[in-house]
Scaffold this motif. Sequence first.
Motif, short mmCIF file in Angstrom:
data_model
loop_
_atom_site.label_atom_id
_atom_site.label_comp_id
_atom_site.label_asym_id
_atom_site.label_seq_id
_atom_site.Cartn_x
_atom_site.Cartn_y
_atom_site.Cartn_z
N ALA A 25 23.94 19.53 -8.94
CA ALA A 25 22.52 19.28 -9.19
C ALA A 25 21.82 20.52 -9.71
CB ALA A 25 21.84 18.78 -7.92
N GLY A 26 22.34 21.70 -9.35
CA GLY A 26 21.78 22.95 -9.82
C GLY A 26 22.35 23.43 -11.14
N GLY A 27 23.20 22.63 -11.75
CA GLY A 27 23.73 22.96 -13.07
C GLY A 27 25.08 23.65 -13.08
N GLN A 28 25.69 23.81 -11.90
CA GLN A 28 27.02 24.42 -11.85
C GLN A 28 28.08 23.41 -12.28
OE1 GLN A 28 27.91 27.54 -11.16
NE2 GLN A 28 25.95 28.34 -10.45
N ASP A 29 29.11 23.90 -12.96
CA ASP A 29 30.27 23.09 -13.30
C ASP A 29 31.24 23.20 -12.13
OD1 ASP A 29 32.15 21.57 -14.58
OD2 ASP A 29 32.26 22.84 -16.37
N VAL A 30 31.45 22.09 -11.41
CA VAL A 30 32.15 22.13 -10.13
C VAL A 30 33.38 21.24 -10.16
CG1 VAL A 30 31.91 21.82 -7.63
CG2 VAL A 30 29.91 22.43 -9.00
N VAL A 31 34.45 21.73 -9.57
CA VAL A 31 35.66 20.93 -9.33
C VAL A 31 35.85 20.83 -7.82
CG1 VAL A 31 38.17 20.84 -9.56
CG2 VAL A 31 36.76 21.60 -11.49
N LEU A 32 35.87 19.61 -7.30
CA LEU A 32 36.15 19.38 -5.89
C LEU A 32 37.58 18.90 -5.76
CD1 LEU A 32 35.30 19.08 -2.91
CD2 LEU A 32 34.49 16.77 -3.47
N THR A 33 38.37 19.59 -4.96
CA THR A 33 39.78 19.25 -4.82
C THR A 33 40.18 19.37 -3.35
OG1 THR A 33 41.98 19.69 -5.73
CG2 THR A 33 40.55 21.60 -5.36
N ARG A 34 41.44 19.14 -3.04
CA ARG A 34 41.86 19.14 -1.65
C ARG A 34 43.31 19.57 -1.52
NH1 ARG A 34 42.92 12.76 0.01
NH2 ARG A 34 44.59 12.34 -1.49
N GLU A 35 43.68 19.93 -0.30
CA GLU A 35 45.07 20.23 0.02
C GLU A 35 45.46 19.55 1.34
OE1 GLU A 35 46.56 24.15 -0.21
OE2 GLU A 35 46.30 24.17 -2.38
N VAL A 57 25.49 25.65 5.01
CA VAL A 57 26.55 25.84 4.03
C VAL A 57 25.98 26.23 2.67
CG1 VAL A 57 28.29 24.61 2.68
CG2 VAL A 57 28.24 24.36 5.17
N THR A 58 25.01 25.48 2.20
CA THR A 58 24.47 25.76 0.87
C THR A 58 23.78 27.12 0.81
OG1 THR A 58 22.45 24.49 1.38
CG2 THR A 58 24.24 23.33 0.24
N LEU A 100 28.35 19.96 -0.70
CA LEU A 100 28.21 21.19 -1.45
C LEU A 100 28.44 20.93 -2.94
CD1 LEU A 100 27.79 24.25 -1.64
CD2 LEU A 100 30.25 24.51 -1.18
N ARG A 101 29.44 20.14 -3.25
CA ARG A 101 29.68 19.78 -4.67
C ARG A 101 28.43 19.16 -5.27
NH1 ARG A 101 32.65 15.22 -6.16
NH2 ARG A 101 31.35 14.20 -4.57
N ASP A 102 27.81 18.22 -4.57
CA ASP A 102 26.61 17.56 -5.09
C ASP A 102 25.47 18.56 -5.28
OD1 ASP A 102 28.09 15.25 -4.93
OD2 ASP A 102 27.12 14.51 -3.11
N HIS A 103 25.30 19.46 -4.31
CA HIS A 103 24.24 20.46 -4.39
C HIS A 103 24.43 21.38 -5.59
CE1 HIS A 103 21.58 23.77 -3.18
NE2 HIS A 103 22.61 24.59 -3.31
N LEU A 104 25.64 21.88 -5.78
CA LEU A 104 25.88 22.80 -6.89
C LEU A 104 25.79 22.09 -8.24
CD1 LEU A 104 28.82 24.93 -5.46
CD2 LEU A 104 26.40 25.54 -5.59
#
Length: 210
Positions: A31-41, A199-200, A25-29
């Motif tokens: 690629a579409g120009g979204q500024d994305v932060v992928l994190t975890r818990e 998901v996307t 999902l991070r890669d998809h968003l």
Amino acid sequence: MNAPGLFISFEGIDGSGKSTQARLLRDHLAAGGQDVVLTREPGGSPGAEEIRALVLQGDPDRWSAETEILLFTAARRDHLERTIRPALAAGKVVICDRFADSTRMYQGLSRGDLRPVVDQLHALMIGIEPDLTLLIDMEPAAGLSRALSRRTAEERFEDFGLPMQAAMRRGFLDLAAEFPDRFEVIDGSGAIDAVSRTVTAAVDARLRAR
């Protein structure tokens, strides 16, 4: 606080494929120009990553459920302060591999009737829920088999075995029914690409509705 960003969490039992789907999902968003932060818990900030080592490694009975709730809440507070809130305030999409729903399940349900304690601490110290939670649903036996095949050092919860995974799955599905506006249940049994398309589609729809 109404942050301008979008907060997305992934949930599911161990081995459900949620971490893979979060990365896709991070890669998809992006690629579409979204500024994305992928994190975890647990994790996502330096202090929270230190707590991660405490709670995910060692013998299954290393901590009581009550102690785990405090540790996870402390990690989540640091993560919220240092990573999640700043990113949302900057208008970014935050994708988090697990959030408070995992604590509601692992410590609040599967290891005792402690859900009220989890919710009280969450309200007091965290005070935020994701805008969208993607629950990757999978049969417990298949998920546990996949999780154990990874053979990492962070296997403490997998070592609780199949009964806990089955209880977790039931609990996650109950949460999805409790919060239908926030949850999307995704069938995780298909091919990775097929799951990713589902998901996307769900996320793209949520982004269009903002």
